[in-house]
Design a protein around this motif. Structure first.
Motif, PDB file in Angstrom:
ATOM      1  N   VAL A  83      -8.772  -6.558   4.670  1.00 59.06           N
ATOM      2  CA  VAL A  83      -9.234  -5.339   3.783  1.00 59.06           C
ATOM      3  C   VAL A  83      -9.689  -4.234   4.709  1.00 59.06           C
ATOM      4  CG1 VAL A  83     -11.356  -4.897   2.633  1.00 59.06           C
ATOM      5  CG2 VAL A  83      -9.941  -7.049   2.117  1.00 59.06           C
ATOM      6  N   ARG A  84     -10.172  -4.760   5.757  1.00 58.49           N
ATOM      7  CA  ARG A  84     -10.767  -3.775   7.010  1.00 58.49           C
ATOM      8  C   ARG A  84      -9.566  -2.945   7.200  1.00 58.49           C
ATOM      9  NH1 ARG A  84     -14.976  -6.968  10.847  1.00 58.49           N
ATOM     10  NH2 ARG A  84     -16.650  -6.996   9.557  1.00 58.49           N
ATOM     11  N   ALA A  85      -8.494  -3.521   7.679  1.00 57.65           N
ATOM     12  CA  ALA A  85      -7.101  -2.850   7.962  1.00 57.65           C
ATOM     13  C   ALA A  85      -6.726  -1.794   7.049  1.00 57.65           C
ATOM     14  CB  ALA A  85      -6.119  -3.801   8.400  1.00 57.65           C
ATOM     15  N   LEU A  86      -6.749  -2.238   5.557  1.00 59.59           N
ATOM     16  CA  LEU A  86      -6.137  -1.435   4.475  1.00 59.59           C
ATOM     17  C   LEU A  86      -7.201  -0.263   4.411  1.00 59.59           C
ATOM     18  CD1 LEU A  86      -4.862  -4.047   2.073  1.00 59.59           C
ATOM     19  CD2 LEU A  86      -3.433  -2.453   3.137  1.00 59.59           C
ATOM     20  N   SER A  87      -8.425  -0.204   4.805  1.00 64.89           N
ATOM     21  CA  SER A  87      -9.594   0.828   4.779  1.00 64.89           C
ATOM     22  C   SER A  87      -9.417   1.732   5.715  1.00 64.89           C
ATOM     23  CB  SER A  87     -10.942  -0.021   4.669  1.00 64.89           C
ATOM     24  OG  SER A  87     -11.019  -0.916   3.824  1.00 64.89           O
ATOM     25  N   ARG A  88      -8.388   1.337   6.728  1.00 66.20           N
ATOM     26  CA  ARG A  88      -8.103   2.444   7.710  1.00 66.20           C
ATOM     27  C   ARG A  88      -6.710   3.119   7.521  1.00 66.20           C
ATOM     28  NH1 ARG A  88     -10.911  -1.826  10.891  1.00 66.20           N
ATOM     29  NH2 ARG A  88      -8.710  -2.623  11.454  1.00 66.20           N
ATOM     30  N   PRO A  89      -6.525   4.209   8.283  1.00 69.08           N
ATOM     31  CA  PRO A  89      -4.997   4.719   8.030  1.00 69.08           C
ATOM     32  C   PRO A  89      -4.037   3.700   8.480  1.00 69.08           C
ATOM     33  CG  PRO A  89      -6.601   6.209   9.168  1.00 69.08           C
ATOM     34  CD  PRO A  89      -7.367   4.829   9.058  1.00 69.08           C
ATOM     35  N   THR A  90      -2.952   4.078   8.190  1.00 69.70           N
ATOM     36  CA  THR A  90      -1.461   3.164   8.444  1.00 69.70           C
ATOM     37  C   THR A  90      -1.549   2.973  10.151  1.00 69.70           C
ATOM     38  OG1 THR A  90      -0.446   3.939   6.441  1.00 69.70           O
ATOM     39  CG2 THR A  90       0.735   2.837   8.314  1.00 69.70           C
ATOM     40  N   PRO A  91      -1.637   1.704  10.667  1.00 67.77           N
ATOM     41  CA  PRO A  91      -1.398   1.682  11.978  1.00 67.77           C
ATOM     42  C   PRO A  91      -0.352   2.143  12.731  1.00 67.77           C
ATOM     43  CG  PRO A  91      -1.107  -0.565  10.778  1.00 67.77           C
ATOM     44  CD  PRO A  91      -1.577   0.522   9.716  1.00 67.77           C
ATOM     45  N   ALA A 138       0.777  -1.027   0.009  1.00 65.87           N
ATOM     46  CA  ALA A 138      -0.126   0.131   0.005  1.00 65.87           C
ATOM     47  C   ALA A 138       0.888   1.379  -0.004  1.00 65.87           C
ATOM     48  CB  ALA A 138      -0.876   0.194   1.036  1.00 65.87           C
ATOM     49  N   ALA A 139       2.118   1.162   0.680  1.00 68.48           N
ATOM     50  CA  ALA A 139       2.825   2.275   0.729  1.00 68.48           C
ATOM     51  C   ALA A 139       3.718   2.717  -0.437  1.00 68.48           C
ATOM     52  CB  ALA A 139       3.911   2.422   1.852  1.00 68.48           C
ATOM     53  N   GLU A 140       3.842   1.456  -1.237  1.00 67.82           N
ATOM     54  CA  GLU A 140       4.627   1.646  -2.352  1.00 67.82           C
ATOM     55  C   GLU A 140       3.914   1.978  -3.686  1.00 67.82           C
ATOM     56  OE1 GLU A 140       6.776  -1.625  -5.435  1.00 67.82           O
ATOM     57  OE2 GLU A 140       7.304  -1.675  -3.454  1.00 67.82           O
ATOM     58  N   VAL A 141       2.674   1.579  -3.625  1.00 65.69           N
ATOM     59  CA  VAL A 141       1.481   2.131  -4.564  1.00 65.69           C
ATOM     60  C   VAL A 141       0.965   3.473  -4.446  1.00 65.69           C
ATOM     61  CG1 VAL A 141       1.104  -0.171  -5.487  1.00 65.69           C
ATOM     62  CG2 VAL A 141      -0.309   0.641  -4.156  1.00 65.69           C
TER      63      VAL A 141
END
Length: 294
Positions: A250-258, A212-215
């Motif tokens: 998917v839920r984790a990626l839908s939230r801000p970076t932990p 997610a950070a790379e794209v």
């Protein structure tokens, strides 16, 4: 022998109970390392405890057995025979499971490395099944990526970039070492199976965050994970997804970076230290017993 010899067998339980909760919050990388390291310490300590218990059966072997009948000689009693026998059987079972796990991983890696040109960084296999796998290599080579035409046809260019970034993250951070470590720990001590599953989930979450950070698009990463999961023909075939874990990812990626939340890792670290201390005390008691008998 004192009761401390049994405690390392019990200390695996709180780690197993806490593993899922630790995996659910905060940055996945530190949690994966903390759980894997503590699991390794716990498995080694419990195996050593079983070894010490099993070795007490030697007092029934001549010439040590003859010492029981010598008048005036009071020797410390080892653990009951059935306990020592059970420990020996548990040790044997752990050794068989460990050998099977090592063989399974070795054969799988050998077969994956045999596909395509070994000098290629990315190998595309003409298979209909959607699959993306990071194949670890021997040092100094980090490994390569194995993709199928099935997964390439399934995803659009942006989602393919997520897949590639995800699998490269597995290689760059050597995630196979963490999962292999916890798989071995779970083979030696089955109580640690939930810890192994938690680490498998965490390394996938870790690779998700790197991708997610790379794209630069968490929504795109979440969409790629979800679409790949829907098309997966079996556990672990696409992005390491299996069952309901995809929903959490998917839920984790839908939230801000932990955030790191490193304070939550104090529990596993403390448990590892306590386990080492207890194992040391048990070893000292075993050494005293051995000196008395020998």
């Amino acid at each position: 022998m004192t009761i401390t010899v049994y405690l390392p067998l019990l200390l695996a339980l709180p780690l197993a109970l806490a593993a899922r909760r630790l995996a659910a919050r905060g940055a996945p990388g530190p949690a994966a390392w903390a759980l894997a390291g503590t699991a390794a310490v716990t498995a080694l300590a419990s195996t050593w405890s079983l070894t010490m218990l099993a070795l007490t059966m030697l007092d029934d072997v001549p010439p040590l057995a003859a010492l029981d009948d010598r008048p005036g000689l009071r020797l410390p009693e080892p653990v009951p025979g059935p306990v020592a026998l059970a420990a020996g059987l548990l040790l044997a079972g752990g050794a068989v499971r460990l050998a099977a796990e090592v063989r399974r991983r070795t054969v799988t890696h050998r077969r994956l490395r045999a596909i395509g040109d070994p000098d290629q960084e990315v190998v595309v296999a003409d298979w209909s099944a959607p699959m993306a796998v990071a194949v670890p290599g021997r040092a100094p080579v980090r490994g390569r990526l194995l993709l199928t035409t099935g997964i390439l046809r399934l995803l659009d260019p942006g989602e393919r970039s997520v897949v590639l970034a995800h699998e490269r993250a597995h290689l760059a951070h050597r995630h196979h070492r963490l999962t292999s470590m916890t798989a071995a720990a779970a083979a030696l001590n089955p109580v640690l199976i939930p810890v192994h599953r938690a680490v498998e989930f965490l390394v996938e979450r870790w690779a998700d965050e790197v991708a997610a950070a790379e794209v630069g698009d968490r929504g795109l990463a979440a969409r790629a994970v979800a679409r790949a999961a829907l098309a997966a023909s079996g556990p672990g075939t696409v992005l390491g997804i299996d069952g309901g874990a995809v929903v959490q990812r998917v839920r984790a990626l839908s939230r801000p970076t932990p955030p790191p939340l490193r304070r939550r890792l104090a529990g596993p670290a403390l448990l590892g230290l306590v386990t080492l201390a207890v194992a040391s005390v048990a070893t000292a008691a075993f050494v005293d017993l051995a000196r008395a008998w020998l």
